[in-house]
Design a protein around this motif. Structure first.
Motif, PDB file in Angstrom:
ATOM      1  N   THR A   1      46.629  11.154  13.710  1.00  0.00           N
ATOM      2  CA  THR A   1      45.228  10.620  14.231  1.00  0.00           C
ATOM      3  C   THR A   1      44.336  11.428  13.614  1.00  0.00           C
ATOM      4  OG1 THR A   1      45.767  12.626  15.909  1.00  0.00           O
ATOM      5  CG2 THR A   1      46.558  10.446  16.531  1.00  0.00           C
ATOM      6  N   SER A   2      43.254  10.730  13.329  1.00  0.00           N
ATOM      7  CA  SER A   2      42.222  11.397  12.434  1.00  0.00           C
ATOM      8  C   SER A   2      41.358  12.180  13.481  1.00  0.00           C
ATOM      9  CB  SER A   2      41.137  10.012  11.682  1.00  0.00           C
ATOM     10  OG  SER A   2      40.610   9.660  12.620  1.00  0.00           O
ATOM     11  N   GLY A   3      41.177  12.247  14.647  1.00  0.00           N
ATOM     12  CA  GLY A   3      40.343  13.111  15.581  1.00  0.00           C
ATOM     13  C   GLY A   3      38.847  12.767  15.236  1.00  0.00           C
ATOM     14  N   THR A   4      38.074  13.876  15.565  1.00  0.00           N
ATOM     15  CA  THR A   4      36.677  13.747  15.506  1.00  0.00           C
ATOM     16  C   THR A   4      36.130  14.318  14.080  1.00  0.00           C
ATOM     17  OG1 THR A   4      36.526  15.750  16.634  1.00  0.00           O
ATOM     18  CG2 THR A   4      36.319  13.832  17.981  1.00  0.00           C
ATOM     19  N   THR A   5      36.971  14.819  13.254  1.00  0.00           N
ATOM     20  CA  THR A   5      36.756  15.640  12.246  1.00  0.00           C
ATOM     21  C   THR A   5      37.091  14.780  11.036  1.00  0.00           C
ATOM     22  OG1 THR A   5      38.928  16.877  12.043  1.00  0.00           O
ATOM     23  CG2 THR A   5      37.200  17.939  13.076  1.00  0.00           C
ATOM     24  N   GLY A   6      38.161  14.022  11.186  1.00  0.00           N
ATOM     25  CA  GLY A   6      38.725  13.074  10.232  1.00  0.00           C
ATOM     26  C   GLY A   6      39.729  13.596   9.712  1.00  0.00           C
ATOM     27  N   THR A   7      40.087  14.572   9.938  1.00  0.00           N
ATOM     28  CA  THR A   7      41.516  15.334   9.242  1.00  0.00           C
ATOM     29  C   THR A   7      42.650  15.031  10.159  1.00  0.00           C
ATOM     30  OG1 THR A   7      39.786  17.349   8.428  1.00  0.00           O
ATOM     31  CG2 THR A   7      42.416  17.384   8.611  1.00  0.00           C
TER      32      THR A   7
ATOM     33  N   PHE B   1      27.698   2.432  13.544  1.00  0.00           N
ATOM     34  CA  PHE B   1      28.624   3.524  13.841  1.00  0.00           C
ATOM     35  C   PHE B   1      30.007   3.227  13.064  1.00  0.00           C
ATOM     36  CE2 PHE B   1      26.476   4.990  17.799  1.00  0.00           C
ATOM     37  CZ  PHE B   1      25.200   5.209  17.281  1.00  0.00           C
ATOM     38  N   SER B   2      30.001   3.626  11.954  1.00  0.00           N
ATOM     39  CA  SER B   2      31.354   3.218  11.258  1.00  0.00           C
ATOM     40  C   SER B   2      31.727   4.229  10.030  1.00  0.00           C
ATOM     41  CB  SER B   2      31.193   1.781  10.450  1.00  0.00           C
ATOM     42  OG  SER B   2      30.348   1.826   9.209  1.00  0.00           O
ATOM     43  N   ALA B   3      32.838   4.113   9.522  1.00  0.00           N
ATOM     44  CA  ALA B   3      33.286   5.196   8.510  1.00  0.00           C
ATOM     45  C   ALA B   3      32.414   4.842   7.391  1.00  0.00           C
ATOM     46  CB  ALA B   3      34.733   4.871   8.231  1.00  0.00           C
ATOM     47  N   GLU B   4      32.083   3.458   6.963  1.00  0.00           N
ATOM     48  CA  GLU B   4      31.337   3.318   5.785  1.00  0.00           C
ATOM     49  C   GLU B   4      29.995   3.757   5.809  1.00  0.00           C
ATOM     50  OE1 GLU B   4      34.911   0.694   6.189  1.00  0.00           O
ATOM     51  OE2 GLU B   4      32.954   0.977   7.826  1.00  0.00           O
TER      52      GLU B   4
ATOM     53  N   GLY C   1      37.106   4.723  13.981  1.00  0.00           N
ATOM     54  CA  GLY C   1      35.958   4.178  14.917  1.00  0.00           C
ATOM     55  C   GLY C   1      35.667   5.254  15.807  1.00  0.00           C
ATOM     56  N   ARG C   2      35.956   6.498  15.788  1.00  0.00           N
ATOM     57  CA  ARG C   2      35.303   7.537  16.890  1.00  0.00           C
ATOM     58  C   ARG C   2      33.925   7.897  16.174  1.00  0.00           C
ATOM     59  NH1 ARG C   2      40.474  11.333  18.375  1.00  0.00           N
ATOM     60  NH2 ARG C   2      41.609   9.650  19.601  1.00  0.00           N
ATOM     61  N   PRO C   3      32.712   7.876  17.030  1.00  0.00           N
ATOM     62  CA  PRO C   3      31.553   8.293  16.391  1.00  0.00           C
ATOM     63  C   PRO C   3      31.661   9.906  16.063  1.00  0.00           C
ATOM     64  CG  PRO C   3      31.229   7.310  18.686  1.00  0.00           C
ATOM     65  CD  PRO C   3      32.770   7.457  18.439  1.00  0.00           C
ATOM     66  N   GLN C   4      30.712  10.106  14.831  1.00  0.00           N
ATOM     67  CA  GLN C   4      30.730  11.326  14.482  1.00  0.00           C
ATOM     68  C   GLN C   4      29.361  11.806  14.769  1.00  0.00           C
ATOM     69  OE1 GLN C   4      32.786  13.136  12.551  1.00  0.00           O
ATOM     70  NE2 GLN C   4      33.727  12.079  10.896  1.00  0.00           N
ATOM     71  N   ARG C   5      29.591  12.606  16.008  1.00  0.00           N
ATOM     72  CA  ARG C   5      28.321  13.086  16.898  1.00  0.00           C
ATOM     73  C   ARG C   5      27.309  13.835  16.070  1.00  0.00           C
ATOM     74  NH1 ARG C   5      28.964  11.749  22.354  1.00  0.00           N
ATOM     75  NH2 ARG C   5      31.055  10.719  22.776  1.00  0.00           N
ATOM     76  N   GLN C   6      28.015  14.706  15.212  1.00  0.00           N
ATOM     77  CA  GLN C   6      26.701  15.638  14.590  1.00  0.00           C
ATOM     78  C   GLN C   6      26.170  15.087  13.374  1.00  0.00           C
ATOM     79  OE1 GLN C   6      26.284  19.249  15.131  1.00  0.00           O
ATOM     80  NE2 GLN C   6      24.719  18.263  14.036  1.00  0.00           N
TER      81      GLN C   6
END
Length: 491
Positions: A143-149, A455-458, A466-471
């Motif tokens: 799972t990429s989680g909110t940090t993408g790692t 709001f996308s990875a691109e 697809g989870r928003p990168q809030r920061q």
């Protein structure tokens, strides 16, 4: 019992897979699975990674890994190359089955052709070293989680079997014999609820390439293509993400069209849905039912069902799941837990703290209020889950995406992406006003701005899943929201 259930498709004459114009009945499917399982054993594969589009071949690879006792590492196509490389290394994958153009990025010189279910794939032996993982691991989901790692979740056969059995029991009254997959198979929800559970009951899994159901990348979606695919396949069941349901509902409304009559249930999960969207879908003939789950509990734990649902809730616990709410409001689950995280010592506890806040009402329906770590505190000392407010905003047909801020601020603010580019600011303001009317005063949005991009990875404003990168969203829109000082302090 769980192992028997995962192999139950072999005894069901009706178990089948359709992909394009081809159909694999139970005998043909068994032959394909046994052939690949035999190859995995002969080559002494430990961890099989797959990087493939939806189709019969993916299902064959998944079942063959189970049959051969090989750990399966399904890699989503929306992962970045860096994330794929991390997952392969962290899992110690020693074999990769991939579409040829994807395999070329890893070890093209060692790739050989391998046919699975009538398609040719690249087969690579990798130099991955064996890594420690909990005993009994049969599947790894990252799972990429909110940090993408990516973080590896180790799943066991027994827990997977319990979830598949629980889903089969809960859905039995609907007599589902055709399921259309519209989510990527590496997404655990589709893997269990869209493949393993239906096949175990002798149903047909319809597995077209993702582009044929309108899904591209992590967040591209064409509801017209999905609608056409459903009309062509005539499935009884379907699983969607909330944004997909939102787009389909808007398309149906714009065209004055109703949902295909074959559908008995459209399960929706992956994020909060909201009562207004569920009710709008149902008014158009879409039998949408919200559910809840998490990877650490082998995906789905609760689900609303036709005739037993409460819009706005995530449904009641399925037969394999146990839920409770801790004193601090955090949802805890048990009954089908993972074995542990890859690379982290120690098994999972008996009850897993989900990180989600919620409550269970007197009738047993779960209401999810947001993530515990994302609770913000306003300048007036009120605790607010931004996801609660975001769900209300996205319940408005004019708003496709919303992210809410307000930490240490006197009132909340939001960044909005419209459902259609031509929608005016006045239309968005009217939508905000309607959403605010459903919320208490301390949770209402006082100001907002239109997002600079979707709001996308691109765009860098969402993770690959697809989870928003809030920061990132806050930093990019801080000046427009009047949050420049806050953004600087937290950057």
């Amino acid at each position: 019992m769980s192992g028997e259930l995962l192999d139950a498709w072999r005894g069901h004459a009706g178990a089948a897979v359709e992909s394009g114009a081809q159909r694999w009945g139970c005998d043909e499917l068994r032959s394909e699975v046994d052939a690949l399982a035999g190859e995995l054993r002969r080559q002494q594969v430990r961890v099989l990674a797959t990087l493939m589009d939806n189709g019969a071949a993916w299902i064959v690879a998944d079942l063959a890994a189970l049959a051969a006792g090989v750990v399966h590492l399904p890699l989503p196509g929306f992962f970045t190359p860096a994330q794929i490389g991390h997952a392969l290394q962290a899992a110690g994958a020693d074999a990769l089955l991939a579409v040829p153009n994807a395999a070329a990025a890893f070890a093209p010189a060692r790739a050989v052709e391998h046919a699975v279910a009538g398609r040719t794939f690249a087969w690579l032996r990798l130099s991955g070293r064996a890594v420690a993982m909990p005993e009994g691991t049969v599947k790894l989901t990252f799972t990429s989680g909110t940090t993408g790692t990516p973080k590896g979740v180790c799943l066991g056969r027994a827990a997977i079997g319990r979830v598949a059995a629980g889903l089969a029991e809960a859905l039995a009254p609907l007599a589902i014999t055709r399921h259309l997959s519209a989510l990527p198979f590496p997404v655990l929800l589709e893997n269990l609820a869209g493949v393993l559970a239906p096949l175990s009951q002798g149903a047909t899994c319809i597995a077209p390439p993702l582009a044929e159901v309108g899904l591209t990348g992590s967040s591209g979606f064409d509801p017209a293509r999905l609608h056409a695919a459903v009309l062509a396949a005539q499935p009884h069941s379907l699983i969607l993400l909330p944004q997909m349901l939102r787009g389909w509902v808007a398309w149906l409304q714009a065209g004055g069209t109703r949902a295909p009559a074959s559908l008995k249930i459209v399960a929706v999960g992956g994020a909060a849905v909201g009562a207004r969207l569920i009710e709008a879908a149902q008014s158009l003939g879409l039998p949408a039912c919200e559910g809840y789950g998490l990877s650490e509990a082998c995906s789905v734990q609760t689900l609303n069902l036709p005739g037993a649902q409460r819009p706005g809730s995530a449904g009641r616990a399925l037969p394999h799941a146990r839920l409770r709410v801790a004193a601090d409001g955090e949802i805890e689950v048990a009954g089908s837990l993972f074995l542990g995280y890859l690379g982290e010592p120690g098994p999972a506890p008996g009850w897993w703290r989900s990180g989600d806040l919620g409550e269970i009402d007197a009738d047993g329906y779960l209401h999810v209020r947001g993530r515990s770590k994302q609770v913000l505190i306003t300048a007036f000392g009120r605790n607010v889950s931004p996801e609660w407010v975001e769900t209300a905003l996205r319940g408005e047909p004019a708003i496709a995406q919303a992210v809410v801020f307000g930490e240490a601020q006197p009132a909340l603010c939001a960044v909005l992406w419209p459902m259609r580019a031509e929608l005016s600011d006045a239309a968005l303001q009217a939508a905000v006003d309607r959403a605010n009317a459903t919320l208490p005063d301390y949770a209402r949005v006082a100001r907002w701005c239109r997002a600079a991009a979707a709001f996308s990875a691109e765009t860098g404003l969402a993770t690959p899943n697809g989870r928003p990168q809030r920061q990132a969203i806050e930093t990019r829109h801080a000046q427009a929201l009047g949050l420049a000082s806050t953004a600087l302090e937290t950057s």
